[in-house]
Design a protein around this motif. Sequence first.
Motif, mmCIF file in Angstrom:
data_model
loop_
_atom_site.group_PDB
_atom_site.id
_atom_site.type_symbol
_atom_site.label_atom_id
_atom_site.label_comp_id
_atom_site.label_asym_id
_atom_site.label_seq_id
_atom_site.Cartn_x
_atom_site.Cartn_y
_atom_site.Cartn_z
ATOM 1 N N TYR A 15 39.765 56.224 57.509
ATOM 2 C CA TYR A 15 40.562 56.696 56.369
ATOM 3 C C TYR A 15 40.836 55.614 55.327
ATOM 4 O O TYR A 15 40.689 55.847 54.137
ATOM 5 N N SER A 16 41.272 54.435 55.772
ATOM 6 C CA SER A 16 41.644 53.405 54.795
ATOM 7 C C SER A 16 40.454 53.015 53.926
ATOM 8 O O SER A 16 40.607 52.766 52.723
ATOM 9 N N ILE A 17 39.269 52.989 54.503
ATOM 10 C CA ILE A 17 38.063 52.657 53.739
ATOM 11 C C ILE A 17 37.748 53.774 52.755
ATOM 12 O O ILE A 17 37.503 53.534 51.571
ATOM 13 N N LEU A 18 37.778 55.012 53.237
ATOM 14 C CA LEU A 18 37.447 56.157 52.388
ATOM 15 C C LEU A 18 38.449 56.313 51.247
ATOM 16 O O LEU A 18 38.066 56.605 50.105
ATOM 17 N N LEU A 19 39.713 56.102 51.547
ATOM 18 C CA LEU A 19 40.761 56.283 50.544
ATOM 19 C C LEU A 19 40.776 55.171 49.499
ATOM 20 O O LEU A 19 41.401 55.308 48.452
ATOM 21 N N SER A 20 40.064 54.098 49.766
ATOM 22 C CA SER A 20 40.044 52.985 48.809
ATOM 23 C C SER A 20 38.946 53.131 47.756
ATOM 24 O O SER A 20 38.899 52.364 46.796
ATOM 25 N N VAL A 21 38.071 54.120 47.903
ATOM 26 C CA VAL A 21 36.981 54.316 46.950
ATOM 27 C C VAL A 21 37.522 55.027 45.712
ATOM 28 O O VAL A 21 38.208 56.043 45.819
ATOM 29 N N SER A 22 37.203 54.490 44.550
ATOM 30 C CA SER A 22 37.681 55.065 43.282
ATOM 31 C C SER A 22 36.535 55.694 42.513
ATOM 32 O O SER A 22 35.385 55.268 42.620
ATOM 33 N N PHE A 23 36.877 56.672 41.713
ATOM 34 C CA PHE A 23 35.898 57.324 40.842
ATOM 35 C C PHE A 23 35.537 56.374 39.705
ATOM 36 O O PHE A 23 36.403 55.888 38.998
ATOM 37 N N THR A 24 34.238 56.131 39.547
ATOM 38 C CA THR A 24 33.769 55.207 38.509
ATOM 39 C C THR A 24 33.020 55.935 37.394
ATOM 40 O O THR A 24 32.435 55.294 36.528
ATOM 41 N N GLY A 25 33.015 57.259 37.445
ATOM 42 C CA GLY A 25 32.324 58.034 36.431
ATOM 43 C C GLY A 25 30.938 58.476 36.850
ATOM 44 O O GLY A 25 30.287 59.233 36.143
ATOM 45 N N ASN A 26 30.471 58.030 38.016
ATOM 46 C CA ASN A 26 29.141 58.392 38.498
ATOM 47 C C ASN A 26 29.264 59.579 39.461
ATOM 48 O O ASN A 26 29.643 59.413 40.616
ATOM 49 N N TRP A 27 28.900 60.761 38.981
ATOM 50 C CA TRP A 27 29.026 61.963 39.812
ATOM 51 C C TRP A 27 28.013 61.988 40.950
ATOM 52 O O TRP A 27 28.237 62.653 41.969
ATOM 53 N N ASN A 28 26.889 61.292 40.821
ATOM 54 C CA ASN A 28 25.900 61.253 41.910
ATOM 55 C C ASN A 28 26.495 60.631 43.164
ATOM 56 O O ASN A 28 26.231 61.088 44.276
ATOM 57 N N THR A 29 27.289 59.594 43.003
ATOM 58 C CA THR A 29 27.932 58.980 44.165
ATOM 59 C C THR A 29 29.254 59.672 44.492
ATOM 60 O O THR A 29 29.603 59.828 45.662
#
Length: 187
Positions: free
Chosen positions: A62-76
């Motif tokens: 969870y902590s790893i997944l929750l740390s990912v931010s949207f950077t504008g790239n919808w593919n990722t």
Amino acid sequence: MNEELTNIVLSLSSLGNKRIESLSKKVLKKMNFKSSKDLENLKDLCFWLYIYGYTNQLTQLYSILLSVSFTGNWNTWTQVELMLALVYYASRKNKDALHESKALAGIMQAETDVENIKNRCNGSLLEGREQNVQESIQLGNKTDIRDALYAEMRELVLIYALGGSEKYPLEKIEARVEEIKENLKGM
């Protein structure tokens, strides 16, 4: 790759589950959070941990997944959004309000189009997924059935996180996700 992620994924080999081991190897081989394929492997690992009932191991991520931010790239982001939706779903089922709220906040970083959210919750993509399941069942190919059920489950979990709809109320989604989960365990 993140050292914490490496340690968690390495520990999964002790579970003795071939699918989890295979997915773990893919994640360990190469994990770049800017690669949609690498994120897809991580997403698959997360979902199959949930499907097989390895909730403690999923929670460690969870902590790893929750740390990912949207950077504008919808593919990722599509892969990340599905993982966050799973965190939301699993957290809500386990009455873990902290992770539930963080996962929803993560999803909503990118979901700003209210009309798109409504359409998605009303089944704009889900209807196709449901149809694929029926077609796969008619053809009788076990791999196709598994893939179609898995795709339906992912979409249901996202709709659940987005609040469901009159057509797809949360209770109906929960029942279907659990039904799919049971079917996938045996495939």
